[in-house]
Design a protein around this motif. Structure first.
Motif, PDB file in Angstrom:
ATOM      1  N   GLU A 248      31.825 -28.906  -4.117  1.00 21.50           N
ATOM      2  CA  GLU A 248      31.097 -29.601  -3.062  1.00 21.50           C
ATOM      3  C   GLU A 248      30.507 -30.902  -3.571  1.00 21.50           C
ATOM      4  O   GLU A 248      30.310 -31.087  -4.778  1.00 21.50           O
ATOM      5  CB  GLU A 248      29.979 -28.710  -2.510  1.00 21.50           C
ATOM      6  N   THR A 270      35.443 -27.488  -1.105  1.00 25.56           N
ATOM      7  CA  THR A 270      35.392 -27.084   0.301  1.00 25.56           C
ATOM      8  C   THR A 270      34.447 -27.912   1.161  1.00 25.56           C
ATOM      9  O   THR A 270      34.647 -28.006   2.373  1.00 25.56           O
ATOM     10  CB  THR A 270      34.947 -25.613   0.422  1.00 25.56           C
ATOM     11  N   THR A 271      33.419 -28.521   0.544  1.00 27.67           N
ATOM     12  CA  THR A 271      32.336 -29.075   1.357  1.00 27.67           C
ATOM     13  C   THR A 271      31.997 -30.504   0.966  1.00 27.67           C
ATOM     14  O   THR A 271      31.597 -30.769  -0.173  1.00 27.67           O
ATOM     15  CB  THR A 271      31.059 -28.207   1.220  1.00 27.67           C
ATOM     16  N   LEU A 272      32.162 -31.406   1.918  1.00 26.80           N
ATOM     17  CA  LEU A 272      31.802 -32.812   1.736  1.00 26.80           C
ATOM     18  C   LEU A 272      30.887 -33.207   2.886  1.00 26.80           C
ATOM     19  O   LEU A 272      31.299 -33.185   4.045  1.00 26.80           O
ATOM     20  CB  LEU A 272      33.059 -33.687   1.723  1.00 26.80           C
ATOM     21  N   THR A 273      29.660 -33.570   2.566  1.00 27.51           N
ATOM     22  CA  THR A 273      28.711 -33.927   3.617  1.00 27.51           C
ATOM     23  C   THR A 273      28.038 -35.256   3.303  1.00 27.51           C
ATOM     24  O   THR A 273      27.996 -35.695   2.159  1.00 27.51           O
ATOM     25  CB  THR A 273      27.616 -32.853   3.775  1.00 27.51           C
ATOM     26  N   ILE A 291      39.163 -28.262   1.670  1.00 24.42           N
ATOM     27  CA  ILE A 291      38.431 -28.681   2.863  1.00 24.42           C
ATOM     28  C   ILE A 291      39.238 -28.321   4.111  1.00 24.42           C
ATOM     29  O   ILE A 291      40.437 -28.584   4.190  1.00 24.42           O
ATOM     30  CB  ILE A 291      38.162 -30.197   2.836  1.00 24.42           C
ATOM     31  N   PHE A 293      40.408 -29.134   7.571  1.00 26.09           N
ATOM     32  CA  PHE A 293      40.500 -30.403   8.283  1.00 26.09           C
ATOM     33  C   PHE A 293      39.783 -30.360   9.626  1.00 26.09           C
ATOM     34  O   PHE A 293      39.097 -31.322  10.007  1.00 26.09           O
ATOM     35  CB  PHE A 293      41.966 -30.793   8.501  1.00 26.09           C
ATOM     36  N   ASN A 295      37.204 -28.684  10.601  1.00 21.77           N
ATOM     37  CA  ASN A 295      35.757 -28.812  10.411  1.00 21.77           C
ATOM     38  C   ASN A 295      35.399 -30.216   9.934  1.00 21.77           C
ATOM     39  O   ASN A 295      34.398 -30.803  10.373  1.00 21.77           O
ATOM     40  CB  ASN A 295      35.253 -27.774   9.404  1.00 21.77           C
ATOM     41  N   PHE A 296      36.213 -30.741   9.042  1.00 23.24           N
ATOM     42  CA  PHE A 296      35.937 -32.066   8.492  1.00 23.24           C
ATOM     43  C   PHE A 296      35.969 -33.142   9.575  1.00 23.24           C
ATOM     44  O   PHE A 296      35.108 -34.023   9.627  1.00 23.24           O
ATOM     45  CB  PHE A 296      36.955 -32.393   7.401  1.00 23.24           C
ATOM     46  N   LEU A 299      32.869 -33.910  11.596  1.00 19.83           N
ATOM     47  CA  LEU A 299      31.688 -34.475  10.954  1.00 19.83           C
ATOM     48  C   LEU A 299      31.521 -35.944  11.342  1.00 19.83           C
ATOM     49  O   LEU A 299      32.501 -36.652  11.572  1.00 19.83           O
ATOM     50  CB  LEU A 299      31.818 -34.362   9.435  1.00 19.83           C
ATOM     51  N   ARG A 301      31.080 -39.879  10.922  1.00 17.87           N
ATOM     52  CA  ARG A 301      31.640 -40.808   9.937  1.00 17.87           C
ATOM     53  C   ARG A 301      31.062 -42.196  10.181  1.00 17.87           C
ATOM     54  O   ARG A 301      30.707 -42.529  11.307  1.00 17.87           O
ATOM     55  CB  ARG A 301      33.174 -40.842  10.051  1.00 17.87           C
ATOM     56  N   PHE A 310      44.172 -37.832   4.803  1.00 24.69           N
ATOM     57  CA  PHE A 310      43.871 -36.436   4.484  1.00 24.69           C
ATOM     58  C   PHE A 310      45.201 -35.718   4.282  1.00 24.69           C
ATOM     59  O   PHE A 310      46.027 -35.655   5.189  1.00 24.69           O
ATOM     60  CB  PHE A 310      43.080 -35.804   5.636  1.00 24.69           C
TER      61      PHE A 310
END
Length: 337
Positions: A248, A270-273, A291, A293, A295-296, A299, A301, A310
């Motif tokens: 992460e 798994t986690t990019l915030t 990750i 996609f 869910n990503f 988010l 941007r 991606f």
């Protein structure tokens, strides 16, 4: 980035081409992988060394080299002796080469562990030191290298804290440097580029607030957290690659200058915030992570983001994702459909 032209094992030199390329801003490097150099050719090379600055270089590699040959090129300013098992009479570098500005040394069976103490080396601006069998190679002499701008160290750790005295250092590459703390980096106020490649460490949390603009962390064994990302307040380019234990990354504040972020082949990630906080981010490339996609893509941007790629490495899925991102107004930054 300076382009290089490598002239491989020449029997004669095209001086006109060398002139054109150096005038155009290239580095021209004459290199020999075997004992194919003659005294006459080395004399001709030295004439070019006299004429040009350190954009003209000479490299010997891949064979047992007798440094007595260096007496034929006393005016060399850029010299590399690398990818060698052993050399003879390395002391010639210390006693005969008074004009060096850039030096690369990579001799696996090196015996001269105090070679960096040579006075003529203290004024150089670029130094590359690759791996050796011995762990006794002494970096303490680096304290005297007051003009050094670029340093690449592979595998050497003895007295590595001496790097902290290189107050003009602009670029530092640490390759296969494991375990040793990195506190010395905090003294390098002029450092703009830091590359940490191979070796092993769980984090780089010793690094405090800094002026680094380009950061690469690649294939570092055990690297599993990057909790001090906010200390890199001047960051423009970030590349994190082949770190299989990193799961992460959280941007908890705006990094005002970050434009390009590549997250590549971190298979358990798994986690990019927090990317919405990166108000100048224009290029984000994510490749072969865990990750999700769907869910990503939900988010937030930043509006500055123009290139968003991606990849899962599954061709059918990647094609669908590419079309999805294209419909959202993003390009993948590649010169193909």
């Amino acid at each position: 980035m300076i382009l290089q032209n490598r002239i491989q094992n020449p029997t004669e030199l095209d001086c006109q081409l060398i002139e054109q390329q150096i005038t155009s801003g290239w580095d021209d490097i004459v290199q020999f992988s075997d004992k194919l150099y003659t005294d006459k050719l080395l004399n001709e090379i030295n004439n070019l060394c006299q004429h040009y600055d350190s954009h003209f270089g000479v490299r010997f590699y891949g064979h047992t080299f007798d440094c007595k040959n260096l007496e034929r090129i006393p005016d060399v300013k850029y010299l590399s002796l690398d990818c060698m098992l052993e050399v003879n009479k390395l002391e010639v570098v210390a006693t005969k080469l008074m004009h060096l500005e850039r030096f690369g040394l990579g001799v696996f069976e090196i015996k001269e562990t105090e070679i960096l103490g040579a006075q003529n080396l203290h004024k150089i601006k670029y130094l590359m030191l690759t791996d050796t069998r011995t762990k006794a190679f002494n970096l303490d002499h680096l304290r005297n290298y007051r003009n050094l701008r670029t340093l690449m160290v592979c595998g050497h750790t003895k007295n590595i804290d001496a790097i902290g005295d290189l107050l003009k250092l602009n670029q530092l590459n640490l390759n296969s440097v494991s375990k040793v703390p990195l506190h010395f980096i905090n003294k390098l106020k002029e450092l703009k580029t830091l590359k940490i490649i191979l070796g092993g460490r769980s984090n780089i949390e010793e690094i405090e607030k800094n002026e680094i603009e380009d950061l690469e962390i690649i294939w570092v064994r055990g690297f599993n957290s990057f909790n001090n990302i906010s200390n890199f307040t001047k960051l423009k380019n970030l590349k994190i690659e082949d770190n299989i234990q990193l799961k992460e990354l959280h941007f908890d504040r705006n990094l005002n200058d970050l434009e390009d972020f590549k997250l590549l082949n971190c298979k358990t990630f798994t986690t990019l915030t927090g990317i919405e906080k990166l108000k100048t981010l224009s290029h984000l490339r994510i490749y072969k992570t865990a990750i999700d996609f769907e869910n990503f893509v939900k988010l937030p941007r930043p509006d500055s983001l123009k290139i968003l790629a991606f990849y899962t490495t599954k061709a059918r899925i990647d094609k669908i994702i590419k079309e999805r991102l294209k419909s959202m107004g993003y390009t993948d930054g590649l010169d193909r459909d």
